[in-house]
Scaffold this motif. Sequence first.
Motif, PDB file in Angstrom:
ATOM      1  N   ASP A  93     -75.968 -84.407 -25.736  1.00 23.07           N
ATOM      2  CA  ASP A  93     -75.721 -85.977 -25.563  1.00 23.07           C
ATOM      3  C   ASP A  93     -74.255 -85.997 -25.016  1.00 23.07           C
ATOM      4  OD1 ASP A  93     -73.617 -86.529 -28.031  1.00 23.07           O
ATOM      5  OD2 ASP A  93     -74.822 -84.874 -28.352  1.00 23.07           O
ATOM      6  N   GLY A  94     -73.401 -84.942 -25.038  1.00 22.03           N
ATOM      7  CA  GLY A  94     -72.107 -84.957 -24.090  1.00 22.03           C
ATOM      8  C   GLY A  94     -71.104 -84.963 -25.290  1.00 22.03           C
ATOM      9  N   THR A  95     -71.408 -85.331 -26.482  1.00 23.00           N
ATOM     10  CA  THR A  95     -70.331 -85.408 -27.430  1.00 23.00           C
ATOM     11  C   THR A  95     -70.631 -84.876 -28.742  1.00 23.00           C
ATOM     12  OG1 THR A  95     -69.799 -87.676 -26.732  1.00 23.00           O
ATOM     13  CG2 THR A  95     -69.002 -86.882 -29.106  1.00 23.00           C
ATOM     14  N   ILE A  96     -71.846 -84.870 -29.396  1.00 18.63           N
ATOM     15  CA  ILE A  96     -72.270 -84.143 -30.641  1.00 18.63           C
ATOM     16  C   ILE A  96     -72.495 -82.831 -30.267  1.00 18.63           C
ATOM     17  CG2 ILE A  96     -73.749 -84.125 -32.485  1.00 18.63           C
ATOM     18  CD1 ILE A  96     -74.083 -87.207 -31.917  1.00 18.63           C
ATOM     19  N   VAL A  97     -73.344 -82.956 -29.281  1.00 19.39           N
ATOM     20  CA  VAL A  97     -73.842 -81.207 -28.516  1.00 19.39           C
ATOM     21  C   VAL A  97     -73.142 -81.645 -27.139  1.00 19.39           C
ATOM     22  CG1 VAL A  97     -75.670 -79.778 -27.945  1.00 19.39           C
ATOM     23  CG2 VAL A  97     -75.770 -80.967 -30.185  1.00 19.39           C
ATOM     24  N   PRO A  98     -72.065 -81.025 -26.716  1.00 22.97           N
ATOM     25  CA  PRO A  98     -71.362 -81.462 -25.357  1.00 22.97           C
ATOM     26  C   PRO A  98     -72.073 -80.545 -24.191  1.00 22.97           C
ATOM     27  CG  PRO A  98     -70.032 -79.948 -26.806  1.00 22.97           C
ATOM     28  CD  PRO A  98     -71.226 -80.205 -27.572  1.00 22.97           C
ATOM     29  N   MET A  99     -72.782 -79.639 -24.506  1.00 24.57           N
ATOM     30  CA  MET A  99     -73.193 -78.680 -23.362  1.00 24.57           C
ATOM     31  C   MET A  99     -74.267 -77.758 -23.775  1.00 24.57           C
ATOM     32  SD  MET A  99     -69.872 -75.746 -23.264  1.00 24.57           S
ATOM     33  CE  MET A  99     -68.790 -77.012 -23.619  1.00 24.57           C
TER      34      MET A  99
ATOM     35  N   PHE B 221     -67.076 -72.510 -28.008  1.00 26.58           N
ATOM     36  CA  PHE B 221     -67.788 -72.734 -29.204  1.00 26.58           C
ATOM     37  C   PHE B 221     -66.916 -72.639 -30.456  1.00 26.58           C
ATOM     38  CE2 PHE B 221     -68.834 -68.530 -28.072  1.00 26.58           C
ATOM     39  CZ  PHE B 221     -68.881 -67.874 -29.106  1.00 26.58           C
ATOM     40  N   ASN B 222     -67.518 -72.881 -31.724  1.00 26.68           N
ATOM     41  CA  ASN B 222     -66.754 -72.667 -33.010  1.00 26.68           C
ATOM     42  C   ASN B 222     -67.168 -71.055 -33.216  1.00 26.68           C
ATOM     43  OD1 ASN B 222     -66.124 -75.577 -32.744  1.00 26.68           O
ATOM     44  ND2 ASN B 222     -68.002 -75.763 -33.933  1.00 26.68           N
ATOM     45  N   ARG B 223     -66.140 -70.329 -32.950  1.00 30.41           N
ATOM     46  CA  ARG B 223     -66.198 -68.864 -33.163  1.00 30.41           C
ATOM     47  C   ARG B 223     -66.220 -68.424 -34.563  1.00 30.41           C
ATOM     48  NH1 ARG B 223     -64.350 -65.830 -28.412  1.00 30.41           N
ATOM     49  NH2 ARG B 223     -64.266 -67.258 -26.776  1.00 30.41           N
TER      50      ARG B 223
ATOM     51  N   GLN C  96     -76.606 -83.259 -40.850  1.00 27.56           N
ATOM     52  CA  GLN C  96     -76.060 -82.018 -41.189  1.00 27.56           C
ATOM     53  C   GLN C  96     -74.771 -81.817 -41.356  1.00 27.56           C
ATOM     54  OE1 GLN C  96     -77.901 -79.782 -38.103  1.00 27.56           O
ATOM     55  NE2 GLN C  96     -80.245 -80.456 -38.772  1.00 27.56           N
ATOM     56  N   GLN C  97     -73.925 -82.238 -40.456  1.00 28.45           N
ATOM     57  CA  GLN C  97     -72.314 -82.330 -40.716  1.00 28.45           C
ATOM     58  C   GLN C  97     -71.788 -83.155 -41.849  1.00 28.45           C
ATOM     59  OE1 GLN C  97     -71.319 -83.321 -36.516  1.00 28.45           O
ATOM     60  NE2 GLN C  97     -71.938 -81.546 -35.678  1.00 28.45           N
ATOM     61  N   ALA C  98     -72.815 -84.406 -41.983  1.00 26.39           N
ATOM     62  CA  ALA C  98     -72.299 -84.973 -43.293  1.00 26.39           C
ATOM     63  C   ALA C  98     -72.323 -84.167 -44.664  1.00 26.39           C
ATOM     64  CB  ALA C  98     -73.133 -86.198 -43.578  1.00 26.39           C
ATOM     65  N   VAL C  99     -73.481 -83.167 -44.596  1.00 22.94           N
ATOM     66  CA  VAL C  99     -73.723 -82.343 -45.868  1.00 22.94           C
ATOM     67  C   VAL C  99     -72.338 -81.444 -45.861  1.00 22.94           C
ATOM     68  CG1 VAL C  99     -75.075 -80.452 -46.704  1.00 22.94           C
ATOM     69  CG2 VAL C  99     -76.180 -82.564 -45.824  1.00 22.94           C
ATOM     70  N   LEU C 100     -72.170 -80.827 -44.810  1.00 20.91           N
ATOM     71  CA  LEU C 100     -70.956 -79.739 -44.575  1.00 20.91           C
ATOM     72  C   LEU C 100     -69.646 -80.314 -45.083  1.00 20.91           C
ATOM     73  CD1 LEU C 100     -71.935 -78.001 -41.096  1.00 20.91           C
ATOM     74  CD2 LEU C 100     -71.856 -77.065 -43.443  1.00 20.91           C
ATOM     75  N   ARG C 101     -69.501 -81.748 -44.747  1.00 22.08           N
ATOM     76  CA  ARG C 101     -68.343 -82.418 -45.155  1.00 22.08           C
ATOM     77  C   ARG C 101     -68.347 -82.684 -46.694  1.00 22.08           C
ATOM     78  NH1 ARG C 101     -69.101 -85.107 -40.295  1.00 22.08           N
ATOM     79  NH2 ARG C 101     -70.069 -86.707 -41.202  1.00 22.08           N
TER      80      ARG C 101
ATOM     81  N   ALA D 281     -67.476 -81.590 -33.436  1.00 17.07           N
ATOM     82  CA  ALA D 281     -67.476 -82.428 -34.722  1.00 17.07           C
ATOM     83  C   ALA D 281     -67.491 -81.330 -36.151  1.00 17.07           C
ATOM     84  CB  ALA D 281     -68.433 -83.347 -34.784  1.00 17.07           C
ATOM     85  N   ALA D 282     -68.132 -80.313 -35.859  1.00 10.34           N
ATOM     86  CA  ALA D 282     -68.463 -79.519 -37.015  1.00 10.34           C
ATOM     87  C   ALA D 282     -67.358 -78.225 -37.127  1.00 10.34           C
ATOM     88  CB  ALA D 282     -69.935 -78.598 -36.567  1.00 10.34           C
ATOM     89  N   LYS D 283     -66.259 -78.223 -36.214  1.00  9.19           N
ATOM     90  CA  LYS D 283     -65.224 -77.257 -36.233  1.00  9.19           C
ATOM     91  C   LYS D 283     -64.540 -77.517 -37.674  1.00  9.19           C
ATOM     92  CE  LYS D 283     -61.138 -75.807 -33.928  1.00  9.19           C
ATOM     93  NZ  LYS D 283     -60.984 -75.007 -33.075  1.00  9.19           N
ATOM     94  N   GLY D 284     -64.475 -76.428 -38.367  1.00 11.33           N
ATOM     95  CA  GLY D 284     -63.671 -76.195 -39.516  1.00 11.33           C
ATOM     96  C   GLY D 284     -64.528 -76.429 -40.741  1.00 11.33           C
TER      97      GLY D 284
END
Length: 582
Positions: A334-340, A351-353, A214-219, A255-258
């Motif tokens: 997983d602690g990185t992609i989804v950190p919490m 979170f990304n506001r 999904q993040q590859a699509v957003l990029r 990783a999805a910020k911005g």
Amino acid sequence: MISSRGTLVPREPIHKTRLVRSASTVALLALTALSSSLAAAASPGQDSAAAPVVTTADGAVRGVTENGVNVYRGIPYAAPPVGDLRWMPPQPAQPWRGVREASRPTASCAQVTTLGPFAGPASIQEDCLYLNVYSTGKSVGKGPKPVIVWIHGGGNFTGAAKDYDATRLATGGPDGVDTIVVTFNYRLGLLGTFSHPALNAEGHPWGNYQTLDQQAVLRWVQRNIARFGGDPSKVALGGQSAGAYDVGANVISPAAKGLFNRAILQSSPAFFAWTTTAAAALTAGTGFAAAAGCTGTDAETAKCLRRLPAARILQLQGTPNAGGPYVVGRPFVDGTIVPMQPEEAWTSGNFNRMPVMGGSVRDEVTFFTGINEYFSGPPLAPISVAQYPALIAPGAFCIFCNAARKMPEGIAEKYPLSDHGVDPMTAYQRISTDGAKCTELHVLQRLSSQVPTYAYDFAYRNAPFYMPKMPGYKPGASHTIDIQFLFAGFHGGELGVNLDQESGMPRGLNADEMKLSDQLIAAWTHFADTGNPNGSGDAPWPRFAGGSDARYLIQDIPLSTKTVSEFRSGYKCDFFDPQLKY
């Protein structure tokens, strides 16, 4: 029926040619014309003109024009995740020369459990990371268009972008805004969410591969959408059901910020109150590897896993009517992609506001009870009065009652059959639906104190639905029934046929329902444009303040609003709140 994962599942659930005198060229032209006419005949609703060629960063694409909208289908956004790229982060797509034909949908990602007529047919195709772009091609007169990137639902183990026709949504309808809509496939099931020590130790982001897709699509959108007339600074990421869950995962993913700046959580924000732990995902993944016979050193195990036939993976993943014990079915921490955990993100503000629009339908769980009955026969059998006491016994499975998915004490007294005309199907679905609605309220209240938030409750109960007419089954405002109000003619997968709820005969949206569709399309596209579903102002959709006087938009015929106090009373939140334990 409940799977071994504790999930409610169906029961044992998209030229011109210069004329020359050469005879061979004339013959070729004739064949081309014949081929084109046959293709047009095979595509009802397709306009005769081809869409303009657009040159992306990887190459040029030619789509088709359908219902006045240019549609570009099957554009690769990543390399095929096959062989050594299975269970790896998505890699860049290979650029191409010439013009790539982008007129037809690509294959669905590999899947086996199709939730009755919701999805399907089953697929063993791993080469599936493609996206579709919908654009009217018209100038809006004020610059580039806003963008909606849509994540399809299906539990993260089924579904496909090809089922979502965004031609009406892209126009904005009579009251909205021309919008670029992007739909896409992403890896599903075990291929999309999988944790195993042999893979996790390879030094790459791991586990939540569907989130990485999904993040590859957003990029891809950030690199390319301006070429289609879109504005990369106005990107709404939206999704329904598991798609809403995935939107939430991306809202809290660093990783999805911005990459996007509006979030649409459609049926439901409740799905992102809790998420799976790394430990649970690891247990499921190691169990799968053992069942598949992939053991030994890490290198041997990883090699074995990547050489498994897709059919073998799906055999262990589940059946057409049920998911198996190894399917996580949603992003996990997983602690990185989804950190919490989501609750930690909402509470801490990590979170990304961005503006959030979210809600669900009035009768969410009739979708699940309908699937159960769909697979119950023949003959088809609804929940009976005799079965009801065992289904609601304390500790019995309840998909949305609480984090443990267990029926709490006092359910029998709170939901007596006498309140539902001695209809156990209605009573049972009400319990899980109400729990979900109260969880949804909690999530939206958490968000509303930090970002602009807009809450809705889809309450219209008479829309056509793609489940067959079955004994004792009343869809009402079922989970997924609202999709057709945004994506034209949505009817689930290839076996779905939208039927009138009373007569059981096929029909589309009537005039009043089309008006509601226009209103929702206007809201979704205005939200993509401005972060406000009204475009500006506070009507008809009031901003959600979170307190007892805050108002939900009630999506019904006609539109109305409801206070949080009224919402809580109608969905029995005083009873469910102590059970939810956020």
